[in-house]
Design an enzyme around this catalytic site. Sequence first.
Site, short mmCIF file in Angstrom:
data_model
loop_
_atom_site.label_atom_id
_atom_site.label_comp_id
_atom_site.label_asym_id
_atom_site.label_seq_id
_atom_site.Cartn_x
_atom_site.Cartn_y
_atom_site.Cartn_z
N PRO A 77 0.82 -1.12 -0.15
CG PRO A 77 -0.65 -1.49 1.41
CD PRO A 77 0.40 -2.19 1.27
CG LEU A 78 1.80 5.71 -2.25
CD1 LEU A 78 2.76 5.99 -1.11
CD2 LEU A 78 1.74 6.18 -3.29
#
Length: 129
Positions: free
Chosen positions: A2-3
């Site tokens: 995830p970012l």
Amino acid sequence: MPLVRVDAVAADPQQLTAIGDALHAALVDAFGIPSDDRFQVLRGAGTDQVVYDPGYLGVQRDDGVVFVQVFLRRGRTDEQKRAFYRALAKHAADAGVEPRNLFVALVENGLGDWSFGNGEAQYLDNPPT
């Protein structure tokens, strides 16, 4: 991988760090991401302008509002997403963020939508398990 992007209207640097910690803990809890898989952009509003409706969908929010965008590979179930929202609310409360002030958007994408550097699409060559 995830970012995470966070924009918090009233957060100081210490609270931004705590919010980042809360988000990471929720991602680990709900989605089982590796503990070293942490990529975050955390911003306090400072002189930026942040606009929000204080009562949209019956949720009463105020200047403690925190906008969260999580970019992640598609494939999580709706129940996993609900578990993430619950875990985030729990962990964010420890960071001084009221659950009513969390505004979250999950943005899903595919393996070819990620590059971790060097102009390569690493997930296409070595898909994560």
